[in-house]
Scaffold this motif. Structure first.
Motif, PDB file in Angstrom:
ATOM      1  N   SER B  15      61.697  48.710  45.536  1.00 19.30           N
ATOM      2  CA  SER B  15      60.279  48.827  45.928  1.00 19.30           C
ATOM      3  C   SER B  15      59.520  47.519  45.793  1.00 19.30           C
ATOM      4  O   SER B  15      59.699  46.779  44.832  1.00 19.30           O
ATOM      5  CB  SER B  15      59.572  49.866  45.058  1.00 19.30           C
ATOM      6  OG  SER B  15      60.177  51.110  45.200  1.00 19.30           O
ATOM      7  N   LYS B  16      58.659  47.278  46.756  1.00 20.93           N
ATOM      8  CA  LYS B  16      57.685  46.195  46.631  1.00 20.93           C
ATOM      9  C   LYS B  16      56.523  46.755  45.804  1.00 20.93           C
ATOM     10  O   LYS B  16      56.112  47.889  45.997  1.00 20.93           O
ATOM     11  CB  LYS B  16      57.169  45.788  48.013  1.00 20.93           C
ATOM     12  CG  LYS B  16      58.239  45.145  48.885  1.00 20.93           C
ATOM     13  CD  LYS B  16      58.073  43.635  48.879  1.00 20.93           C
ATOM     14  CE  LYS B  16      58.918  42.937  49.924  1.00 20.93           C
ATOM     15  NZ  LYS B  16      60.355  43.017  49.737  1.00 20.93           N
ATOM     16  N   ASN B  18      52.728  46.904  44.613  1.00 20.19           N
ATOM     17  CA  ASN B  18      51.348  46.550  44.963  1.00 20.19           C
ATOM     18  C   ASN B  18      50.388  47.445  44.191  1.00 20.19           C
ATOM     19  O   ASN B  18      50.786  48.492  43.686  1.00 20.19           O
ATOM     20  CB  ASN B  18      51.123  46.734  46.467  1.00 20.19           C
ATOM     21  CG  ASN B  18      51.876  45.690  47.265  1.00 20.19           C
ATOM     22  OD1 ASN B  18      51.678  44.497  47.080  1.00 20.19           O
ATOM     23  ND2 ASN B  18      52.770  46.148  48.126  1.00 20.19           N
ATOM     24  N   ASP B  27      50.067  51.231  43.704  1.00 17.43           N
ATOM     25  CA  ASP B  27      49.974  51.694  45.099  1.00 17.43           C
ATOM     26  C   ASP B  27      51.265  52.428  45.464  1.00 17.43           C
ATOM     27  O   ASP B  27      52.317  51.807  45.631  1.00 17.43           O
ATOM     28  CB  ASP B  27      49.766  50.464  45.998  1.00 17.43           C
ATOM     29  CG  ASP B  27      49.559  50.854  47.448  1.00 17.43           C
ATOM     30  OD1 ASP B  27      49.571  52.080  47.748  1.00 17.43           O
ATOM     31  OD2 ASP B  27      49.399  49.948  48.284  1.00 17.43           O
ATOM     32  N   THR B  28      51.167  53.756  45.584  1.00 21.50           N
ATOM     33  CA  THR B  28      52.363  54.560  45.865  1.00 21.50           C
ATOM     34  C   THR B  28      52.671  54.625  47.360  1.00 21.50           C
ATOM     35  O   THR B  28      53.682  55.191  47.760  1.00 21.50           O
ATOM     36  CB  THR B  28      52.180  56.009  45.344  1.00 21.50           C
ATOM     37  OG1 THR B  28      51.005  56.539  45.944  1.00 21.50           O
ATOM     38  CG2 THR B  28      52.046  56.030  43.829  1.00 21.50           C
ATOM     39  N   ASN B  29      51.805  54.015  48.156  1.00 23.21           N
ATOM     40  CA  ASN B  29      51.952  54.079  49.609  1.00 23.21           C
ATOM     41  C   ASN B  29      53.313  53.512  50.047  1.00 23.21           C
ATOM     42  O   ASN B  29      53.613  52.359  49.808  1.00 23.21           O
ATOM     43  CB  ASN B  29      50.803  53.272  50.223  1.00 23.21           C
ATOM     44  CG  ASN B  29      50.628  53.594  51.687  1.00 23.21           C
ATOM     45  OD1 ASN B  29      51.137  54.611  52.166  1.00 23.21           O
ATOM     46  ND2 ASN B  29      49.943  52.710  52.392  1.00 23.21           N
ATOM     47  N   GLY B  30      54.099  54.346  50.693  1.00 22.60           N
ATOM     48  CA  GLY B  30      55.390  53.892  51.229  1.00 22.60           C
ATOM     49  C   GLY B  30      56.468  53.718  50.165  1.00 22.60           C
ATOM     50  O   GLY B  30      57.537  53.198  50.461  1.00 22.60           O
ATOM     51  N   VAL B  31      56.185  54.153  48.939  1.00 22.67           N
ATOM     52  CA  VAL B  31      57.167  53.964  47.867  1.00 22.67           C
ATOM     53  C   VAL B  31      58.021  55.223  47.710  1.00 22.67           C
ATOM     54  O   VAL B  31      57.513  56.338  47.669  1.00 22.67           O
ATOM     55  CB  VAL B  31      56.457  53.639  46.524  1.00 22.67           C
ATOM     56  CG1 VAL B  31      57.443  53.648  45.361  1.00 22.67           C
ATOM     57  CG2 VAL B  31      55.749  52.301  46.623  1.00 22.67           C
ATOM     58  N   GLN B  32      59.330  55.017  47.638  1.00 18.55           N
ATOM     59  CA  GLN B  32      60.261  56.111  47.398  1.00 18.55           C
ATOM     60  C   GLN B  32      60.427  56.261  45.889  1.00 18.55           C
ATOM     61  O   GLN B  32      60.709  55.275  45.192  1.00 18.55           O
ATOM     62  CB  GLN B  32      61.591  55.725  48.051  1.00 18.55           C
ATOM     63  CG  GLN B  32      62.729  56.674  47.826  1.00 18.55           C
ATOM     64  CD  GLN B  32      62.674  57.857  48.776  1.00 18.55           C
ATOM     65  OE1 GLN B  32      62.218  57.731  49.905  1.00 18.55           O
ATOM     66  NE2 GLN B  32      63.128  59.009  48.291  1.00 18.55           N
TER      67      GLN B  32
END
Lengths: 318, 248
Positions: B15-16, B18, B27-32
């Motif tokens: 994960s990146k 942010n 920022d959980t957006n787009g995180v698996q």
């Protein structure tokens, strides 16, 4: 009120970690307008700690503590903290100390923050910066509890001389009965361990096989470095698990990290981010490691490393 | 043997990272999200005990409803049932206090948890939990056998290993070595189907205050570009490391 530092020792000897946490503790004591006291367990030469600012050392000597025991160590540190009315207790981040600190924090009813990388940015509210997300970020954490336990990340603050005229007193601690018994300790001797190393030489699949690690060990020998490896290398059994560096392996926070034939997966970089200077040697100029490194050579390890060994030997002799 | 495995719900290792809300929230957006890798080793070890020696395996997480898919994955791997303590985890001590309640009420004799979670990396919950319960505790465990209530363990130390003995009840914080990575379980279709029917109990948290809180996050300062040195100019690399970086 005082700041208490636990200066850990192995076989009676202090390592750099101990001097780093005493240096850190001295500054925190200055910030709080308080004194720094240090507790040692079965350590020799406690006067060396005065160089880093230890005003008073409480030396605990007891055969029952001759092998490390987390619960017993925590209990000893707690007894000194209580006797000294310590509001802040500072420890290093070695494997043993990471075992002790949470037990100690509960015993002291303290707020505990591990992996701290800087002096408190504020003492009211008490705020420290710590590593988070496997070195991909930091968090500024406020400790609300009256008693604070701080685990300083290795090599994050540094060792600073601050000589004082200190004194050492023996401290008679009650040794807690622990349910965990050490049966055997097996340590690799004669090699620099990753935990103690200022320089780490690490290699990956680019080395093509375990038979090629001779030159990595030779390079590490010239630099007084520890050897390490990437995850695929330990998974393949080319090198022991203890050398695996990365997000789920060992973290490395050295002055110099040399990565040879390692492409630099995000998980590997997370494990070495805290190192100060990174050098990468890789045939692939697109390897992600080049984005994370300070210095790089695009080249074949089998040609570059022997030359590097030869040149470093000449440099060391000069 | 009643085993409780503590499961942390963490961003997967690639994960990146942010932050949002003025750098105060992850920022959980787009995180698996996945089972914390260290906990996964412990879960697999627990399954081994269940299959070879007979044990019940419960998984527990302190978190909001968003963590339930991770608990379901643990059930699909083979845990018998799951517990979620309905609380947003803020600090290690408060999580340990919730887990201590679960252990006391459930009568577990072995608690397994990863050495640390790969998000906040506190490495404190297992030790705190053991202290709160007055259970024996071994950290950084890379090998473990149980015979009745006698436990033999191996833990990693700097530059080697230490063999230890202890007895149940205890808390063990594990890492790679407690099982090997190649032995980790991947949920199969049957496991996934069965997991849907397995009990997942939601408990309300007991009262308690946090000892610590996060005021803000920050990311490391952007790094300058790499300085490339020609492969046939090793002298230049040594010069840079000696005179510029001052590390040799």
């Amino acid at each position: 009120m005082s700041v208490l530092v636990f200066a850990n020792s192995t076989d009676g000897k202090f390592k750099k970690n101990a001097f780093e946490v005493v240096s850190y503790g001295k500054k925190v004591a200055e910030q709080l307008g308080s004194t720094v006291v240090v507790v040692t367990i079965n350590a020799n030469n406690t006067e060396t700690l005065y160089t880093y600012g230890a005003d008073k050392v409480f030396s605990v000597t007891n055969d029952a503590l001759s092998t490390f025991n987390a619960k017993a160590y925590a209990s000893v540190i707690q007894q000194v903290a209580d006797a000294q009315n310590s509001s802040v207790v500072i420890l290093d981040s070695s494997i043993d100390t990471l075992h002790v600190a949470p037990i100690l924090a509960v015993a002291l009813d303290a707020g505990y923050v591990s992996n701290v990388v800087a002096l408190p940015s504020s003492t009211s509210p008490f705020t420290v910066k710590r590593k988070a997300f496997s070195n991909k970020a930091f968090s500024n954490t406020v400790i609300a509890a009256d008693t604070k336990v701080i685990g300083v990340a290795q090599n994050s603050y540094g060792v600073f001389e601050n000589p004082v005229t200190g004194t050492t007193e023996s401290f008679d601690a009650t040794i807690a009965d622990s349910g965990v018994k050490s049966e055997k300790v097996e340590r690799v001797t004669g090699q620099v361990t990753i935990a103690d190393a200022d320089v780490v030489v690490s290699a990956g699949r680019g080395l093509k096989g375990p038979e090629n690690w001779g030159m990595i060990e030779e390079l590490a020998g010239v630099l007084g470095a520890a050897t390490a490896c990437s995850k695929p290398v330990s998974d393949l059994g080319w090198r022991p698990h203890g050398e695996h560096v990365g997000q789920t392996g060992k973290p490395v926070a050295t002055n110099l990290y040399i990565a040879i034939g390692i492409s630099g997966a995000i998980q590997h970089l997370a494990g070495i981010n805290a190192s100060k200077v990174k050098v990468v040697i890789n045939t692939d100029p697109e390897a992600p490691f080049f984005k994370a490194a300070d210095y790089g050579i695009v080249g074949d390890a089998f040609e570059v490393v022997p030359k590097l060994i030869e040149k470093l030997k000449a440099f060391k002799q000069a | 043997m009643k085993i409780l495995v503590c499961i942390s719900n963490v961003p997967d290792t690639t994960s990146k990272i942010n932050f949002t809300e003025n750098d105060t929230k992850f920022d959980t957006n787009g995180v698996q999200f996945v089972i914390n890798p260290y906990d996964e080793f412990c879960l697999t070890r627990a399954m081994w005990f269940k299959e070879k020696q007979g044990a019940s395996v419960t998984v527990v997480n302190v978190g909001t409803a968003a963590t339930e898919p991770t608990l379901r994955k643990a059930l699909a791997i083979g845990a018998d049932d799951a517990i979620r303590v309905n609380m947003e985890s803020v600090d290690g001590l408060s999580v340990a206090k919730q887990l201590a309640e679960v252990v006391k009420n459930g009568g577990y004799d072995l608690v397994l948890a990863g050495r640390e979670s790969i998000d906040y990396n506190g490495g404190m919950v297992p030790g705190m939990l053991a202290s709160l319960l007055d259970f024996n505790f071994v950290n950084g465990c890379v090998g473990m056998e149980v015979d009745g209530t006698a436990v033999s363990l191996t833990r990693e130390i700097d530059g080697g290993n230490e063999s230890l003995t202890a007895s149940l009840p205890m808390v063990v914080a594990g890492q790679k070595g407690i099982v090997e990575e190649k032995d980790l379980r991947i949920p199969n279709m049957r496991g996934i189907m069965m997991a849907r029917k397995k009990p997942l109990k939601v408990l309300e948290p007991v009262a308690g205050e946090n000892a610590t809180s996060i005021a803000s996050f920050e990311k490391p300062a952007p790094k300058g570009a790499v300085k490339l040195v020609a492969a046939d100019n090793i002298d230049e690399l040594i010069n840079l490391l000696h005179n510029e970086a001052k590390v040799i």
